[in-house]
Design a protein around this motif. Structure first.
Motif, mmCIF file in Angstrom:
data_model
loop_
_atom_site.group_PDB
_atom_site.id
_atom_site.type_symbol
_atom_site.label_atom_id
_atom_site.label_comp_id
_atom_site.label_asym_id
_atom_site.label_seq_id
_atom_site.Cartn_x
_atom_site.Cartn_y
_atom_site.Cartn_z
ATOM 1 N N GLY A 33 14.348 6.135 1.656
ATOM 2 C CA GLY A 33 12.933 6.539 1.724
ATOM 3 C C GLY A 33 12.706 7.843 2.446
ATOM 4 O O GLY A 33 11.999 8.730 1.946
ATOM 5 N N ASN A 34 13.282 8.002 3.628
ATOM 6 C CA ASN A 34 13.069 9.230 4.408
ATOM 7 C C ASN A 34 13.587 10.450 3.662
ATOM 8 O O ASN A 34 12.956 11.513 3.665
ATOM 9 C CB ASN A 34 13.759 9.116 5.763
ATOM 10 C CG ASN A 34 13.058 8.140 6.689
ATOM 11 O OD1 ASN A 34 11.843 7.921 6.570
ATOM 12 N ND2 ASN A 34 13.796 7.532 7.594
ATOM 13 N N LYS A 38 9.919 15.964 -1.365
ATOM 14 C CA LYS A 38 8.772 15.742 -2.245
ATOM 15 C C LYS A 38 8.615 16.855 -3.279
ATOM 16 O O LYS A 38 8.378 16.594 -4.464
ATOM 17 C CB LYS A 38 7.505 15.623 -1.409
ATOM 18 C CG LYS A 38 6.257 15.298 -2.211
ATOM 19 C CD LYS A 38 5.052 15.121 -1.297
ATOM 20 C CE LYS A 38 3.806 14.796 -2.099
ATOM 21 N NZ LYS A 38 2.619 14.628 -1.222
ATOM 22 N N GLN A 88 -2.181 10.477 -4.412
ATOM 23 C CA GLN A 88 -2.086 11.781 -3.738
ATOM 24 C C GLN A 88 -3.447 12.435 -3.541
ATOM 25 O O GLN A 88 -3.792 12.856 -2.434
ATOM 26 C CB GLN A 88 -1.167 12.721 -4.539
ATOM 27 C CG GLN A 88 0.287 12.352 -4.494
ATOM 28 C CD GLN A 88 0.675 11.400 -5.612
ATOM 29 O OE1 GLN A 88 -0.189 10.803 -6.256
ATOM 30 N NE2 GLN A 88 1.969 11.245 -5.849
ATOM 31 N N ARG A 129 11.145 11.246 0.782
ATOM 32 C CA ARG A 129 9.879 11.809 1.283
ATOM 33 C C ARG A 129 10.056 13.248 1.749
ATOM 34 O O ARG A 129 9.124 14.050 1.656
ATOM 35 C CB ARG A 129 9.335 10.932 2.410
ATOM 36 C CG ARG A 129 8.708 9.631 1.930
ATOM 37 C CD ARG A 129 7.992 8.902 3.049
ATOM 38 N NE ARG A 129 8.926 8.318 4.010
ATOM 39 C CZ ARG A 129 9.446 7.111 3.913
ATOM 40 N NH1 ARG A 129 9.128 6.328 2.888
ATOM 41 N NH2 ARG A 129 10.276 6.646 4.836
ATOM 42 N N SER A 130 11.235 13.590 2.239
ATOM 43 C CA SER A 130 11.490 14.961 2.694
ATOM 44 C C SER A 130 11.726 15.914 1.528
ATOM 45 O O SER A 130 11.675 17.126 1.695
ATOM 46 C CB SER A 130 12.701 14.991 3.630
ATOM 47 O OG SER A 130 13.896 14.669 2.927
ATOM 48 N N THR A 174 -2.529 2.953 -2.235
ATOM 49 C CA THR A 174 -1.248 2.321 -2.557
ATOM 50 C C THR A 174 -1.452 0.896 -3.042
ATOM 51 O O THR A 174 -0.870 0.468 -4.053
ATOM 52 C CB THR A 174 -0.331 2.327 -1.319
ATOM 53 O OG1 THR A 174 -0.138 3.673 -0.881
ATOM 54 C CG2 THR A 174 1.007 1.702 -1.652
ATOM 55 N N GLN A 223 14.225 1.327 -0.096
ATOM 56 C CA GLN A 223 13.430 2.253 0.707
ATOM 57 C C GLN A 223 13.965 2.477 2.119
ATOM 58 O O GLN A 223 13.982 3.632 2.594
ATOM 59 C CB GLN A 223 11.974 1.773 0.750
ATOM 60 C CG GLN A 223 10.998 2.732 1.400
ATOM 61 C CD GLN A 223 10.904 2.532 2.906
ATOM 62 O OE1 GLN A 223 10.714 3.475 3.662
ATOM 63 N NE2 GLN A 223 11.076 1.299 3.357
ATOM 64 N N HIS A 280 8.290 5.958 -6.781
ATOM 65 C CA HIS A 280 7.065 5.498 -6.103
ATOM 66 C C HIS A 280 7.404 4.417 -5.082
ATOM 67 O O HIS A 280 6.944 4.443 -3.942
ATOM 68 C CB HIS A 280 6.070 4.938 -7.127
ATOM 69 C CG HIS A 280 5.319 5.998 -7.869
ATOM 70 N ND1 HIS A 280 5.148 7.277 -7.395
ATOM 71 C CD2 HIS A 280 4.676 5.965 -9.075
ATOM 72 C CE1 HIS A 280 4.449 7.984 -8.256
ATOM 73 N NE2 HIS A 280 4.150 7.209 -9.287
ATOM 74 N N ARG A 297 9.593 5.740 -2.030
ATOM 75 C CA ARG A 297 8.934 6.626 -1.066
ATOM 76 C C ARG A 297 7.862 5.930 -0.256
ATOM 77 O O ARG A 297 7.390 6.470 0.745
ATOM 78 C CB ARG A 297 8.306 7.818 -1.809
ATOM 79 C CG ARG A 297 9.329 8.830 -2.299
ATOM 80 C CD ARG A 297 8.680 10.029 -2.930
ATOM 81 N NE ARG A 297 7.916 9.675 -4.116
ATOM 82 C CZ ARG A 297 7.767 10.493 -5.160
ATOM 83 N NH1 ARG A 297 8.325 11.675 -5.155
ATOM 84 N NH2 ARG A 297 7.054 10.117 -6.192
ATOM 85 N N SER A 356 6.426 3.751 2.416
ATOM 86 C CA SER A 356 6.864 3.185 3.686
ATOM 87 C C SER A 356 6.414 1.737 3.827
ATOM 88 O O SER A 356 5.278 1.388 3.509
ATOM 89 C CB SER A 356 6.315 4.020 4.842
ATOM 90 O OG SER A 356 6.540 3.374 6.073
#
Length: 322
Positions: free
Chosen positions: A186-187, A193, A112, A190-191, A133, A182, A48, A51, A53
């Motif tokens: 992070g990126n 998921k 979500q 997130r890609s 968030t 992150q 959590h 991911r 940002s």
């Protein structure tokens, strides 16, 4: 018609409860399974944090009026309604199930599904991302404190420093570590998921299985009847309807735009199963928490069905006006 059917995760939750009812884990196996569950929860909150940002966190402070409104609905309106439901105890609702309803009322909002429904309805999606968030971050502190205060007032186990310490170590520490890392991971996360979704859902299912195994072993289903379940469903429906009405019409009265109204309605009226299950496990460690989690699991499906209908009506109304 599909909007009224349970989502896949809800079906998995029901299956998990059924398995725990007929094949509960116990003894030494339950001890080792508990260790594995703690690791899974820590990993869940680490992901959590990783991911999320940093830009989203910073942008969340810009629309402070909207975010304060959502936080007030989540951590003020819900608990006040929960206290009002206490008038039903013990005539209609048992003290054990009422503790679960109170716990439901102090949980943070979902992330979500709040964002998804806001998007479908044509609302302020960036604000929904920030608000949901922020609700979960504040919930790590507010939920245990509010739960302790409200439950103590009702004669249940109260707030303790040990519970807060456990929350900080098992939930907040992994989240902060994820936030620190992150910028580098992070990126990538997130890609991926869809690949990481089994970890998110699997950890929650592990907690549910362990919790209901312990409760079943202690006689959960001997103390909860069909009428109790029906009462919980009605209470959850009335609770959700009341908050939806206040957030929807209250935001219009306060002069928010249509887009902001949608974000307030969906973010302010929902409760997070993903955060609630791990927090319950830590906060009520050593206790039978099957009855604590039952109102939340029912509320989870009810809010999905209701908000799906409302989101579609918002979207249809916008299309007609265009």
């Amino acid at each position: 018609m599909s909007r009224f059917l349970p989502d896949t995760f809800t079906v998995l939750l029901v299956v998990t409860v059924v398995i725990a009812s007929f094949a509960p884990v116990s003894g030494e196996a339950a001890e080792y399974f508990g260790y594995a569950t703690k690791v899974a929860i820590g990993l869940l909150f680490f992901l959590h944090g990783a991911r999320l940002s940093r830009d989203v966190v910073i942008a969340g402070f810009l629309h402070w009026k909207l975010h304060l409104t959502i936080l007030a609905a989540t951590f003020v309106l819900f608990p006040l309604l929960g206290l009002g439901i206490g008038l039903l105890v013990p005539f209609i609702l048992s003290p054990a199930l009422y503790a679960g309803v109170l716990f439901l009322c102090v949980l943070p909002s979902t992330v979500q599904s709040s964002i998804a429904f806001t998007s479908i309805a044509g609302g302020n999606v960036p604000a929904a991302i920030c608000a949901a968030t922020a609700s979960n971050i504040f919930g790590m502190f507010l939920t245990p404190v509010l739960a302790g205060v409200l439950l103590s007032a009702q004669g249940h186990a109260g707030f303790s420093l040990d519970a807060l310490q456990s929350i900080l170590l098992q939930l907040l520490a992994p989240f902060v570590l994820g936030q620190i890392l992150q910028p580098w991971i992070g990126n990538f996360l997130r890609s991926k998921k869809k690949l990481l979704m089994p970890i998110d859902r699997g950890s929650i299912l592990m907690v549910v299985y362990l919790a209901f195994s312990e409760s079943v072993t202690e006689g959960l289903w001997r103390t909860i009847s069909i009428s109790d379940l029906a009462t919980l469903i009605i209470i959850d429906i009335v609770l959700l309807a009341a908050v939806l009405a206040v957030t929807m019409f209250g935001s219009r009265w306060a002069g928010f735009s249509r887009e902001d109204e949608i974000a307030i309605t969906f973010c302010g009226s929902k409760k997070s199963l993903a955060s609630g299950v791990p927090i319950a496990t830590v906060l009520f460690a050593g206790q039978s928490i099957g009855s604590i989690m039952l109102p939340l699991m029912l509320f989870h499906q009810i809010q999905l069905m209701a908000c799906a209908v409302i989101a579609q009506r918002y979207a249809d109304r916008a299309n007609r006006s265009v």
